[in-house]
Write an enzyme that holds these catalytic residues in place. Structure first.
Site, mmCIF file in Angstrom:
data_model
loop_
_atom_site.group_PDB
_atom_site.id
_atom_site.type_symbol
_atom_site.label_atom_id
_atom_site.label_comp_id
_atom_site.label_asym_id
_atom_site.label_seq_id
_atom_site.Cartn_x
_atom_site.Cartn_y
_atom_site.Cartn_z
ATOM 1 N N HIS A 18 0.808 -1.226 0.000
ATOM 2 C CA HIS A 18 0.000 0.000 0.000
ATOM 3 C C HIS A 18 0.837 1.271 0.000
ATOM 4 C CE1 HIS A 18 -3.635 -2.452 1.724
ATOM 5 N NE2 HIS A 18 -3.425 -2.657 0.445
ATOM 6 N N SER A 52 -6.894 -7.408 9.876
ATOM 7 C CA SER A 52 -8.279 -7.887 9.990
ATOM 8 C C SER A 52 -8.713 -8.614 8.713
ATOM 9 C CB SER A 52 -9.212 -6.706 10.255
ATOM 10 O OG SER A 52 -9.179 -5.819 9.148
HETATM 11 P P1 OAD Z 1 -7.121 -3.202 10.561
HETATM 12 O O1 OAD Z 1 -7.222 -2.010 11.457
HETATM 13 O O2 OAD Z 1 -8.263 -3.498 9.672
HETATM 14 O O3 OAD Z 1 -6.853 -4.496 11.429
HETATM 15 C C1 OAD Z 1 -5.894 -4.487 12.453
HETATM 16 C C2 OAD Z 1 -5.810 -5.864 13.070
HETATM 17 O O4 OAD Z 1 -4.769 -5.823 14.028
HETATM 18 C C3 OAD Z 1 -7.083 -6.312 13.793
HETATM 19 O O5 OAD Z 1 -7.388 -7.657 13.439
HETATM 20 C C4 OAD Z 1 -6.701 -6.210 15.268
HETATM 21 O O6 OAD Z 1 -7.350 -7.180 16.103
HETATM 22 C C5 OAD Z 1 -5.207 -6.479 15.201
HETATM 23 N N1 OAD Z 1 -4.441 -5.953 16.340
HETATM 24 C C6 OAD Z 1 -4.707 -4.925 17.176
HETATM 25 N N2 OAD Z 1 -3.730 -4.793 18.087
HETATM 26 C C7 OAD Z 1 -2.812 -5.750 17.823
HETATM 27 C C8 OAD Z 1 -1.559 -6.146 18.419
HETATM 28 N N3 OAD Z 1 -1.047 -5.508 19.458
HETATM 29 N N4 OAD Z 1 -0.908 -7.175 17.868
HETATM 30 C C9 OAD Z 1 -1.407 -7.854 16.790
HETATM 31 N N5 OAD Z 1 -2.560 -7.534 16.213
HETATM 32 C C10 OAD Z 1 -3.259 -6.501 16.711
HETATM 33 O O7 OAD Z 1 -5.751 -3.017 9.729
HETATM 34 P P2 OAD Z 1 -5.298 -3.723 8.372
HETATM 35 O O8 OAD Z 1 -5.833 -5.090 8.250
HETATM 36 O O9 OAD Z 1 -3.837 -3.525 8.280
HETATM 37 O O10 OAD Z 1 -5.170 0.578 3.655
HETATM 38 O O11 OAD Z 1 -5.999 -2.791 7.303
HETATM 39 C C11 OAD Z 1 -5.767 -3.024 5.943
HETATM 40 C C12 OAD Z 1 -5.778 -1.733 5.183
HETATM 41 O O12 OAD Z 1 -6.952 -0.984 5.504
HETATM 42 C C13 OAD Z 1 -4.666 -0.785 5.512
HETATM 43 O O13 OAD Z 1 -3.457 -1.092 4.835
HETATM 44 C C14 OAD Z 1 -5.199 0.542 5.074
HETATM 45 C C15 OAD Z 1 -6.603 0.410 5.626
HETATM 46 O O14 OAD Z 1 -7.573 1.153 5.017
HETATM 47 C C16 OAD Z 1 -5.189 1.744 3.021
HETATM 48 O O15 OAD Z 1 -5.307 2.803 3.598
HETATM 49 C C17 OAD Z 1 -5.110 1.615 1.529
#
Ligand code: OAD
Length: 228
Positions: A105, A173
């Site tokens: 990204h 997530s």
């Molecule tokens: P999310 O915010 O959707 O998901 C974050 C995940 O991290 C969740 O499953 C949480 O439970 C987990 N989490 C929280 N604290 C944690 C910890 N201490 N250790 C491990 N896990 C933990 O974020 P992404 O899946 O990265 O894209 O989101 C994907 C994309 O959506 C991003 O790259 C961004 C966003 O919109 C763009 O902006 C293009």
């Protein structure tokens, strides 16, 4: 020969470094409208707001340190051929010591020209006002893949996952495609681990380690080294 290990990371791996995730209860998308700050249409509507939003994220990154999860992944390079495929735009995998990183990204510390994302430039943690020009004379924009845009490194990431013997999915997530679909490029023989403190809705193929990133990576490193 060393096995191929691929890490697919998301915002959760940087949470213990103090960077907010997107979809958790105090996540970024609670305070901002994703369409306003993370879509190409948002850029067309209000580029000043977008420039400011990424300035803030960039400054924050300059005050942030990699955590043990980033560092353990880097240590795994001693035992495996490691490729990190990250959805994160921070540089904490690099600063944690990893060498082979695919930023699906984009990257916060880089900007490019509005004209076809040419003239990519590393500006570190600098902030700038909307109107700054790139070398081709076009307006500078953050080097980020926004919703509505192509994911140019998807093919390279899929190739890495297809070759993986071990896949570690951590801190995502799995809501955002095409990144979330990468899991399904893994061979049947590939062992898939998923580290997240919350349950994540995905394929039954994963071995779930329900822990935060740092603790989860400590546990998994022990396990992987014991199996070498
Ligand atoms: P999310 O915010 O959707 O998901 C974050 C995940 O991290 C969740 O499953 C949480 O439970 C987990 N989490 C929280 N604290 C944690 C910890 N201490 N250790 C491990 N896990 C933990 O974020 P992404 O899946 O990265 O894209 O989101 C994907 C994309 O959506 C991003 O790259 C961004 C966003 O919109 C763009 O902006 C293009």
């Amino acid at each position: 020969m060393n096995k191929n290990l691929v890490v697919l990371s998301g915002a959760g791996i940087s949470a213990e470094s103090g960077i907010k995730t997107f979809r958790d209860s105090d996540g970024l998308w609670e305070n901002y409208n994703v369409e306003d700050v993370a879509s190409i249409d948002g850029w067309y509507r209000n580029p000043e707001l977008m420039t400011q939003f990424y300035n803030e994220r960039r400054s924050e990154l300059g005050r942030t340190q990699p955590n043990d999860a980033h560092k353990i992944i880097a240590e795994l390079e001693q035992y495996f051929n490691v490729t990190v495929v990250t959805q994160n735009v921070d540089n904490l995998h690099e600063r944690g010591g990893s060498h082979n990183i695919i930023h699906l990204h984009g990257e916060l510390t880089k900007v490019c020209s509005e004209n076809g994302k040419k003239c990519v430039e590393d500006i570190g943690y600098e902030t700038y006002d909307y109107g700054r020009k790139s070398a081709d004379g076009h307006i500078t924009r953050p080097f980020i893949v926004w919703f509505g845009e192509d994911v140019p490194l998807l093919g390279k990431a899929a190739e890495a996952v297809e070759q993986a013997d071990i896949l570690i999915v951590i801190g995502t997530s799995l809501n955002v495609y095409p990144a979330a679909g990468l899991l399904f490029s893994a061979r049947p023989s590939c062992k898939i681990y998923l580290i997240d403190p919350k349950e994540v809705n995905t394929t039954s193929r994963v071995e779930f380690i329900q822990k935060k990133a740092t603790e989860g990576m400590r546990i998994l490193k022990e396990k992987l080294l014991a199996e070498l």
